[in-house]
Motif scaffolding. Structure first.
Motif, PDB file in Angstrom:
ATOM      1  N   GLY A 169      -8.288   2.263  -2.681  1.00 37.29           N
ATOM      2  CA  GLY A 169      -7.568   1.068  -3.095  1.00 37.29           C
ATOM      3  C   GLY A 169      -6.676   1.264  -4.301  1.00 37.29           C
ATOM      4  N   LEU A 170      -6.659   2.471  -4.878  1.00 41.23           N
ATOM      5  CA  LEU A 170      -5.917   2.692  -6.119  1.00 41.23           C
ATOM      6  C   LEU A 170      -4.410   2.716  -5.923  1.00 41.23           C
ATOM      7  CD1 LEU A 170      -8.250   5.351  -7.778  1.00 41.23           C
ATOM      8  CD2 LEU A 170      -8.190   2.875  -8.133  1.00 41.23           C
ATOM      9  N   GLY A 171      -3.931   2.881  -4.680  1.00 45.51           N
ATOM     10  CA  GLY A 171      -2.498   2.857  -4.420  1.00 45.51           C
ATOM     11  C   GLY A 171      -2.012   1.515  -3.902  1.00 45.51           C
ATOM     12  N   ASN A 172      -2.816   0.464  -4.096  1.00 45.01           N
ATOM     13  CA  ASN A 172      -2.497  -0.860  -3.555  1.00 45.01           C
ATOM     14  C   ASN A 172      -2.277  -1.862  -4.678  1.00 45.01           C
ATOM     15  OD1 ASN A 172      -3.236   0.457  -1.194  1.00 45.01           O
ATOM     16  ND2 ASN A 172      -5.153  -0.653  -0.948  1.00 45.01           N
ATOM     17  N   GLU A 173      -1.482  -2.898  -4.380  1.00 44.35           N
ATOM     18  CA  GLU A 173      -1.345  -4.040  -5.279  1.00 44.35           C
ATOM     19  C   GLU A 173      -1.265  -5.312  -4.451  1.00 44.35           C
ATOM     20  OE1 GLU A 173       0.559  -2.447  -9.393  1.00 44.35           O
ATOM     21  OE2 GLU A 173       2.022  -3.141  -7.921  1.00 44.35           O
ATOM     22  N   VAL A 174      -1.948  -6.353  -4.910  1.00 42.77           N
ATOM     23  CA  VAL A 174      -1.865  -7.667  -4.281  1.00 42.77           C
ATOM     24  C   VAL A 174      -0.754  -8.452  -4.962  1.00 42.77           C
ATOM     25  CG1 VAL A 174      -3.073  -9.846  -3.845  1.00 42.77           C
ATOM     26  CG2 VAL A 174      -4.288  -7.663  -3.623  1.00 42.77           C
ATOM     27  N   TRP A 199       7.139   4.056  -8.026  1.00 41.31           N
ATOM     28  CA  TRP A 199       5.692   4.272  -7.990  1.00 41.31           C
ATOM     29  C   TRP A 199       5.135   4.021  -6.588  1.00 41.31           C
ATOM     30  CZ3 TRP A 199       1.468   1.040  -6.942  1.00 41.31           C
ATOM     31  CH2 TRP A 199       0.207   1.581  -7.248  1.00 41.31           C
ATOM     32  N   LEU A 200       5.552   2.949  -5.960  1.00 42.76           N
ATOM     33  CA  LEU A 200       5.019   2.594  -4.645  1.00 42.76           C
ATOM     34  C   LEU A 200       5.348   3.638  -3.579  1.00 42.76           C
ATOM     35  CD1 LEU A 200       5.892  -1.204  -4.673  1.00 42.76           C
ATOM     36  CD2 LEU A 200       3.578  -0.247  -4.634  1.00 42.76           C
ATOM     37  N   THR A 201       6.422   4.364  -3.753  1.00 43.16           N
ATOM     38  CA  THR A 201       6.842   5.351  -2.760  1.00 43.16           C
ATOM     39  C   THR A 201       6.685   6.786  -3.261  1.00 43.16           C
ATOM     40  OG1 THR A 201       9.146   5.219  -3.530  1.00 43.16           O
ATOM     41  CG2 THR A 201       8.490   3.751  -1.717  1.00 43.16           C
ATOM     42  N   ALA A 202       5.921   6.973  -4.352  1.00 48.81           N
ATOM     43  CA  ALA A 202       5.693   8.314  -4.910  1.00 48.81           C
ATOM     44  C   ALA A 202       7.013   9.039  -5.140  1.00 48.81           C
ATOM     45  CB  ALA A 202       4.773   9.133  -4.013  1.00 48.81           C
ATOM     46  N   LYS A 219       0.836  -1.199   0.000  1.00 51.84           N
ATOM     47  CA  LYS A 219       0.000   0.000   0.000  1.00 51.84           C
ATOM     48  C   LYS A 219       0.871   1.249   0.000  1.00 51.84           C
ATOM     49  CE  LYS A 219      -3.575  -2.181   2.895  1.00 51.84           C
ATOM     50  NZ  LYS A 219      -4.348  -2.040   4.165  1.00 51.84           N
ATOM     51  N   MET A 220       0.607   2.129  -0.953  1.00 56.94           N
ATOM     52  CA  MET A 220       1.227   3.445  -0.911  1.00 56.94           C
ATOM     53  C   MET A 220       0.808   4.151   0.370  1.00 56.94           C
ATOM     54  SD  MET A 220       0.598   4.673  -4.852  1.00 56.94           S
ATOM     55  CE  MET A 220       1.523   6.196  -4.662  1.00 56.94           C
ATOM     56  N   GLU A 221       1.714   4.952   0.921  1.00 53.07           N
ATOM     57  CA  GLU A 221       1.411   5.623   2.189  1.00 53.07           C
ATOM     58  C   GLU A 221       0.227   6.570   2.064  1.00 53.07           C
ATOM     59  OE1 GLU A 221       3.697   8.046   5.778  1.00 53.07           O
ATOM     60  OE2 GLU A 221       4.786   7.582   3.927  1.00 53.07           O
TER      61      GLU A 221
END
Length: 444
Positions: A201-206, A240-243, A194-196
């Protein structure tokens, strides 16, 4: 008694990097800002990114009993990202401030009600000499809202309050993420990253080692069958995950087939008032909600409220004031695990405070189901209103049932959001089924 209502529906601390949003996403943010009309009362002043469409303004104020002619809307000049959302530079524009002062006259607002209280909102309150009108001003003026809207900060807050969360951790470096995800994989679990800062849910990936894991609360599942694949994923997606390396990352165990539930409160100096317990509908990210929650039994609801109240009391002690929504999942083995808190107006606040609180009167609202779904493709807002009325589906203030159009996103993606109000879940579903058939005879 004037409330200054500010529709800053997209900020960096709500959805991450605004510059990365598409033009349709920016316009969607501006359309979401128009939902602030649901909270307006006679004589209020609204700051919106663009003028509300006349048909939507008339529709909302008719249902809430507000005199549209008594409202004043102030639109700041375009800013760094144009005119679709209220960016900080728009809220500090000298011409806008002069116009706003002129509208308010010699009286500062008695209350400031914003979607999210970032530093641009506290700065505006200070400029107007209206610090006392903004709930929790001292906390928000020190960037406190960023602290409590952080998904990483949430895990620390929850741990301190003794509130159960999904097993996981907060990481700041790629190698930490690699080991945290690998540890969950080695235990036989999938992971969700999850992005901080992001929402819906748009900043998440399973992430999973095997095929077949259906994502919930994230747009997709990424299959990573071995450690080299995992290493490659972390390297590719880290920025991307950490902006852009600006934020931390949350890594948690993913629980398939869980349902998403929430409890929403308003926090004041004295206490926290519960305003709603509901289900969030995921497919795989948020597509709507149900109030009150229909997927949980009394025991699960009690667990949800116990944890939510502990979280909210921690926030109250810190100094946060305003709307708080505590999200959780109910797993297939009946665990209640909290996933985040949203210290801002949410996609459900208008249901709690406007539809549930004003449109449906107190004598009936406890007997009603509110089922909201997004994404009804329509030719126009006016056409949608007219077709609902002709079909006998529009909200009837006598029976306190029917369909209310809650959000007008026609200018963004050609859709509107609708809330079906009925006396039982099946009746609400039937209203949505019939509503969905209204434009099958023509392209939207």
């Amino acid at each position: 008694m004037t409330t200054l209502i500010i529709g800053n529906s997209r900020t960096w601390e709500m959805v991450g990097d605004l510059a990365a949003l598409t033009s349709d996403q920016l316009r969607g943010g501006g359309c979401a800002a128009q939902r602030m009309l649901w909270f307006a009362r006679d004589g209020d002043v609204l700051v919106l990114p663009f003028a509300p469409p006349a048909d939507y303004l008339s529709y909302v104020t008719h249902l809430t009993g507000t005199r549209a002619s008594s409202l004043t809307t102030v639109i700041p000049p375009p800013g760094s990202l144009g005119s679709d959302i209220l960016t900080p530079d728009r809220l500090t524009d000298p011409h806008f401030l002069d116009n706003l002062r002129g509208v308010l006259g010699s009286r500062p607002p008695t209350r400031i009600f914003a979607v999210y209280k970032d530093l641009s909102i506290t700065g505006l309150a200070r400029t107007l000499g209206a610090e006392a009108a903004l709930p929790g001003y001292p906390f928000s003026a020190q960037a406190g809202d960023a602290l409590v809207n952080s998904k990483a900060g949430f895990r620390a807050l929850a741990a301190g309050a003794g509130v159960p969360t999904a097993p996981g951790t907060v990481v700041a470096r790629p190698e930490q993420a690699l080991e945290a995800i690998a540890d969950l994989f080695d235990q036989g679990h999938s992971a969700i990253v999850k992005m901080e800062f992001n929402g819906g849910g748009l900043g998440n990936e399973v992430l999973s080692r095997t095929d077949g894991v259906v994502p919930t609360g994230a747009p997709r599942t990424v299959v990573l069958p071995d450690r080299p694949a995992l290493q490659s994923y972390v390297q590719r997606r880290w920025e991307w995950l950490t902006a852009g390396h600006a934020h931390r990352l949350v890594v948690e165990r993913f629980f398939p087939r869980s349902t998403t539930i929430y409890a929403e409160f308003i926090v004041t100096d004295e206490a926290a008032q519960l305003i709603g317990v509901g289900d969030l509908l995921m497919q795989p990210t948020a597509i709507g909600g149900v109030l009150p929650a229909q997927t949980i039994d009394a025991e699960t609801r009690a667990e949800l409220l116990d944890g939510a109240r502990r979280l909210v009391e921690s926030l109250r002690v810190l100094g946060y004031r305003g709307v708080v929504c505590a999200d959780a999942i109910a797993t297939v083995d009946k665990q209640v695990l909290f996933t985040e808190i949203n210290c801002r107006l949410t996609g459900s606040t208008h249901l709690h405070l406007a539809l549930y609180g004003r449109v449906v009167d107190p004598g009936y609202r406890e007997k009603r189901i509110f089922l909201e779904r997004f994404g009804w493709a329509v030719p126009s807002f006016t056409a949608a209103v007219e077709r609902l009325g002709t079909a006998g589906l529009a909200y009837d203030p006598t029976s306190r049932t029917g369909v209310v159009i809650t959000s007008n996103d026609v200018d963004a993606d050609g859709t509107v959001a609708c809330c079906a109000i009925a006396d039982e879940p099946q009746a609400a579903e039937e209203l949505h089924r019939r509503r969905g058939e209204l434009f099958v005879d023509q392209s939207a």
